[in-house]
Design an enzyme around this catalytic site. Structure first.
Site, PDB file in Angstrom:
ATOM      1  N   LYS A  45     -10.747 -67.700 170.360  1.00  0.00           N
ATOM      2  CA  LYS A  45     -10.033 -68.867 169.825  1.00  0.00           C
ATOM      3  C   LYS A  45      -9.336 -69.654 170.916  1.00  0.00           C
ATOM      4  CE  LYS A  45      -7.064 -67.118 166.866  1.00  0.00           C
ATOM      5  NZ  LYS A  45      -6.140 -66.775 165.776  1.00  0.00           N
ATOM      6  N   LYS A  46      -8.674 -68.931 171.845  1.00  0.00           N
ATOM      7  CA  LYS A  46      -7.740 -69.603 172.761  1.00  0.00           C
ATOM      8  C   LYS A  46      -8.108 -69.479 174.231  1.00  0.00           C
ATOM      9  CE  LYS A  46      -4.064 -69.115 169.381  1.00  0.00           C
ATOM     10  NZ  LYS A  46      -2.803 -68.498 168.986  1.00  0.00           N
TER      11      LYS A  46
HETATM   12  N1  C2G Z   1       4.086 -70.340 162.772  1.00  0.00           N
HETATM   13  C1  C2G Z   1       5.176 -70.999 162.187  1.00  0.00           C
HETATM   14  N2  C2G Z   1       6.131 -71.565 162.992  1.00  0.00           N
HETATM   15  C2  C2G Z   1       6.017 -71.514 164.341  1.00  0.00           C
HETATM   16  C3  C2G Z   1       4.931 -70.838 164.933  1.00  0.00           C
HETATM   17  C4  C2G Z   1       3.963 -70.254 164.106  1.00  0.00           C
HETATM   18  O1  C2G Z   1       5.302 -71.092 160.954  1.00  0.00           O
HETATM   19  N3  C2G Z   1       6.964 -72.111 165.071  1.00  0.00           N
HETATM   20  C5  C2G Z   1       3.061 -69.753 161.884  1.00  0.00           C
HETATM   21  C6  C2G Z   1       1.665 -70.372 162.098  1.00  0.00           C
HETATM   22  O2  C2G Z   1       1.554 -71.596 161.402  1.00  0.00           O
HETATM   23  C7  C2G Z   1       0.766 -69.304 161.535  1.00  0.00           C
HETATM   24  C8  C2G Z   1       1.557 -68.002 161.820  1.00  0.00           C
HETATM   25  O3  C2G Z   1       2.895 -68.394 162.158  1.00  0.00           O
HETATM   26  O4  C2G Z   1       0.587 -69.454 160.146  1.00  0.00           O
HETATM   27  C9  C2G Z   1       0.945 -67.230 162.971  1.00  0.00           C
HETATM   28  O5  C2G Z   1       0.883 -68.078 164.093  1.00  0.00           O
HETATM   29  P1  C2G Z   1      -0.095 -67.755 165.297  1.00  0.00           P
HETATM   30  O6  C2G Z   1       0.144 -66.385 165.758  1.00  0.00           O
HETATM   31  O7  C2G Z   1      -0.027 -68.881 166.283  1.00  0.00           O
HETATM   32  O8  C2G Z   1      -1.469 -67.740 164.534  1.00  0.00           O
HETATM   33  P2  C2G Z   1      -2.819 -68.397 164.978  1.00  0.00           P
HETATM   34  O9  C2G Z   1      -3.173 -67.945 166.355  1.00  0.00           O
HETATM   35  O10 C2G Z   1      -2.761 -69.838 164.645  1.00  0.00           O
HETATM   36  O11 C2G Z   1      -3.836 -67.620 164.039  1.00  0.00           O
HETATM   37  O12 C2G Z   1      -7.305 -67.147 161.028  1.00  0.00           O
HETATM   38  C10 C2G Z   1      -6.295 -67.960 161.463  1.00  0.00           C
HETATM   39  C11 C2G Z   1      -5.697 -67.522 162.708  1.00  0.00           C
HETATM   40  O13 C2G Z   1      -5.778 -66.134 162.898  1.00  0.00           O
HETATM   41  C12 C2G Z   1      -4.275 -68.063 162.828  1.00  0.00           C
END
Ligand code: C2G
Length: 133
Positions: A45-46
């Site tokens: 993904k990243k």
């Molecule tokens: N999140 C949030 N506020 C933030 C940072 C993150 O509400 N300041 C939420 C994101 O929107 C997400 C969750 O925390 O719903 C997890 O964030 P990440 O670990 O960045 O998840 P991500 O890598 O986007 O993975 O299948 C979908 C992916 O696995 C999502």
């Protein structure tokens, strides 16, 4: 029957934004199941591996009072299967993903919650680097 909520994320360098979305997700139902992205999926993904290893990220999320069950999210393509297997009634995602999971409305309710302002793993890592800690 109680409602099951499912959500997904990497939850790397676990912070308050992560906690808040999990608490708000849990409040929408009776049981919260969380798919934690595998290290491999994160690399896909990243383009980088998470700072915290998969087993530790899962243990942190599993240890929260609002979380009932965790599993490893191995592929972004398997969301439908994960929703079905865990008998989820509601899929919750942060609004950085708004619209991206609408296809799952055929399986369950899909809710996008606002992110917590001014915090992200990327910003934490940048500020640690800048402070040269
Ligand atoms: N999140 C949030 N506020 C933030 C940072 C993150 O509400 N300041 C939420 C994101 O929107 C997400 C969750 O925390 O719903 C997890 O964030 P990440 O670990 O960045 O998840 P991500 O890598 O986007 O993975 O299948 C979908 C992916 O696995 C999502």
């Amino acid at each position: 029957m109680g409602k099951t909520v499912i959500t997904f994320g990497t939850f790397d360098v676990f912070h308050i934004g992560h906690l808040r979305i999990l608490e708000r997700a849990a409040a929408l139902g009776d049981r919260l199941v969380v798919g934690v992205s595998s290290d491999r999926l994160n690399f896909k993904k990243k383009g980088r591996y998470p700072v915290f290893k998969e087993a530790d990220r899962m243990a942190i999320v599993a240890g929260l009072a609002c979380v009932d069950e965790v599993f490893t999210e191995e592929s972004l393509e398997w969301k439908g299967e994960y929703i079905t297997t865990h008998k989820a009634d509601i899929l919750v995602m942060g609004d950085d993903w708004v619209g991206r999971f609408d296809e799952f409305k055929r399986l369950c309710d899909v809710v996008y919650l606002p992110r917590t302002d001014n915090i992200s793993t990327t910003e934490i890592l940048a500020s640690v680097r800048a402070a040269n800690l």
